[in-house]
Design an enzyme around this catalytic site. Structure first.
Site, short mmCIF file in Angstrom:
data_model
loop_
_atom_site.label_atom_id
_atom_site.label_comp_id
_atom_site.label_asym_id
_atom_site.label_seq_id
_atom_site.Cartn_x
_atom_site.Cartn_y
_atom_site.Cartn_z
N LYS A 1 40.92 -23.70 83.39
CA LYS A 1 42.30 -23.20 83.23
C LYS A 1 43.02 -24.07 82.21
O LYS A 1 43.65 -25.07 82.55
CB LYS A 1 43.02 -23.24 84.59
CG LYS A 1 44.49 -22.83 84.52
CD LYS A 1 45.05 -22.54 85.90
CE LYS A 1 46.55 -22.29 85.84
NZ LYS A 1 47.09 -21.75 87.09
N GLU B 1 41.92 -27.69 85.50
CA GLU B 1 43.12 -27.38 84.71
C GLU B 1 43.64 -28.58 83.95
O GLU B 1 44.45 -29.36 84.46
CB GLU B 1 44.23 -26.84 85.64
CG GLU B 1 45.50 -26.47 84.89
CD GLU B 1 46.61 -25.91 85.77
OE1 GLU B 1 46.43 -25.83 87.01
OE2 GLU B 1 47.67 -25.55 85.23
P1 13P Z 1 52.52 -21.60 84.66
O1 13P Z 1 51.80 -20.33 84.30
O2 13P Z 1 53.94 -21.40 85.08
O3 13P Z 1 52.35 -22.67 83.61
O4 13P Z 1 51.81 -22.17 85.95
C1 13P Z 1 50.45 -22.18 86.02
C2 13P Z 1 50.03 -23.29 86.86
O5 13P Z 1 49.28 -23.11 87.79
C3 13P Z 1 50.49 -24.64 86.50
O6 13P Z 1 49.76 -25.58 87.21
#
Ligand code: 13P
Length: 351
Positions: A221, A179
């Site tokens: 992600k 991510e």
């Molecule tokens: P949000 O969808 O609120 O951005 O959170 C996703 C997430 O896992 C952030 O690390």
């Protein structure tokens, strides 16, 4: 090649099966408490547990959600009747995920930039989580756009940490969710978000290759390519966001990655659904990977707002959670329309 190669591939594919997305509920205690305090909910372990039980026991959640990402406190908790959350998830067919980074900290010599920590002892923590039933993990890197940033120091350092994390996960049997989040804070234009996301993804995939990560056993992600939230000239259109996001991903993400599951990043719940939908409706046929959601706020917020910490509100709050999951599931196959939001509002008002 890891002893888990086939299992990783199968898990990753299940995580992004058609019409399914991933529910992020891995807020650290600090973040969860902040969201509770904004609504006057006591910031206690008991209320955090009750809220996570509400989410995980939402009837039919697994129709739209393949897996849920937990925080370390949560994976050790149980429902009020004593069933471990891990068992409750298995019973409902929800794959267990776990956040394994230990947070984004100030990056030395780089003002206003962050580096994500958590590699120390990670191999042992992964082994423990796998034994507890976890089958995927998450690590979030934070990239900030501003004057003269992001620096190469920030991008390369975070990319390296993401790749070290991903390789360790695969060695231990967990599918890594990689991510890299480009924050929507500040006033940048969409082109600046595009170039920063492009630079970041290039660095991330170069490091993943260098660290011998198996692309078939991971999920990306990312954030969407979007205008900064304080841009005085307003926001790019839904179509522009969809087009530029998919272009950026097609330039950087190997076709062997099974899925891309977006974070919502502070976008409204409606924008999060509309953007995801446009990507699938307009460009789905050009994408070699599934394109779906891994939202926290954009799925949870209506449920949290309704619940307000009161056990009497659980059933109604669960309906709101399920509805958001359903709308995002529709968006993940290009079948969401803005009219569905009106229906959702009417259903909420009638109940
Ligand atoms: P949000 O969808 O609120 O951005 O959170 C996703 C997430 O896992 C952030 O690390």
């Amino acid at each position: 090649m890891s002893q888990y190669t086939q299992e990783l591939k199968a898990t990753a594919q299940s995580m992004v099966a058609p019409g399914k997305g991933i529910l992020a509920m891995d807020e650290s205690n600090g973040t969860c408490n902040k969201r509770f305090e904004a609504l006057g909910i006591p910031a206690t372990e008991d209320r955090r547990r009750a809220y996570r039980e509400l989410i995980l026991t939402t009837p039919n959640l697994s129709q739209y959600v393949s897996g849920a990402i937990l925080y370390d406190e949560t994976i050790r908790q149980s429902t009020a009747d004593g069933t471990p959350f891990t068992q409750a998830m298995k019973d409902r067919g929800i794959i267990i995920g776990i956040k394994v980074d230990t947070g984004a900290k100030d990056l030395t010599a780089c003002p206003d930039e962050k580096i994500t920590e958590g590699l120390d002892g990670l191999r042992d923590r992964i082994a423990e989580y796998y034994k507890m039933g976890a089958r995927f993990a998450k690590w979030r890197a934070v990239i900030t756009i501003g004057k003269d940033i992001p620096s190469a120091t920030c991008i390369e350092g975070n990319a390296h940490a993401l790749a070290r994390y991903a390789a360790l996960c695969q060695e231990g049997g967990l599918v890594p969710i990689v991510e890299p989040e480009v924050l929507i804070d500040h006033d940048h234009c969409i082109n600046s978000c595009y170039s920063t996301t492009d630079r970041t993804l290039q660095a991330v995939f170069a490091q993943l290759r260098l660290n011998k990560v198996d692309f078939e056993g991971m999920i990306l992600k990312p954030s969407m390519v979007i205008t900064g939230k304080n841009n005085p000239d307003g926001q790019a259109s839904v179509d522009e966001v969809a087009e530029m996001t998919i272009k950026c991903l097609r330039n950087n993400v190997p076709a062997t990655v099974p899925g891309i599951a977006f974070l919502s990043g502070g976008q409204s719940k409606e924008d999060s659904s509309a953007h995801l939908n446009a990507m699938n409706a307009k460009f789905g046929s050009q994408c070699p990977w599934s394109v779906t959601f891994s939202y926290a706020r954009a799925i949870q917020q209506p449920a949290l707002d309704y619940w307000k910490g009161d056990d009497a509100n659980v059933a109604e709050a669960q309906k709101r959670l399920l509805r958001r999951a359903e709308l995002n599931s529709a968006a993940s196959i290009g079948k969401y329309t803005a009219d569905m939001e009106k229906e959702a509002e009417l259903a909420g008002a009638a109940s």
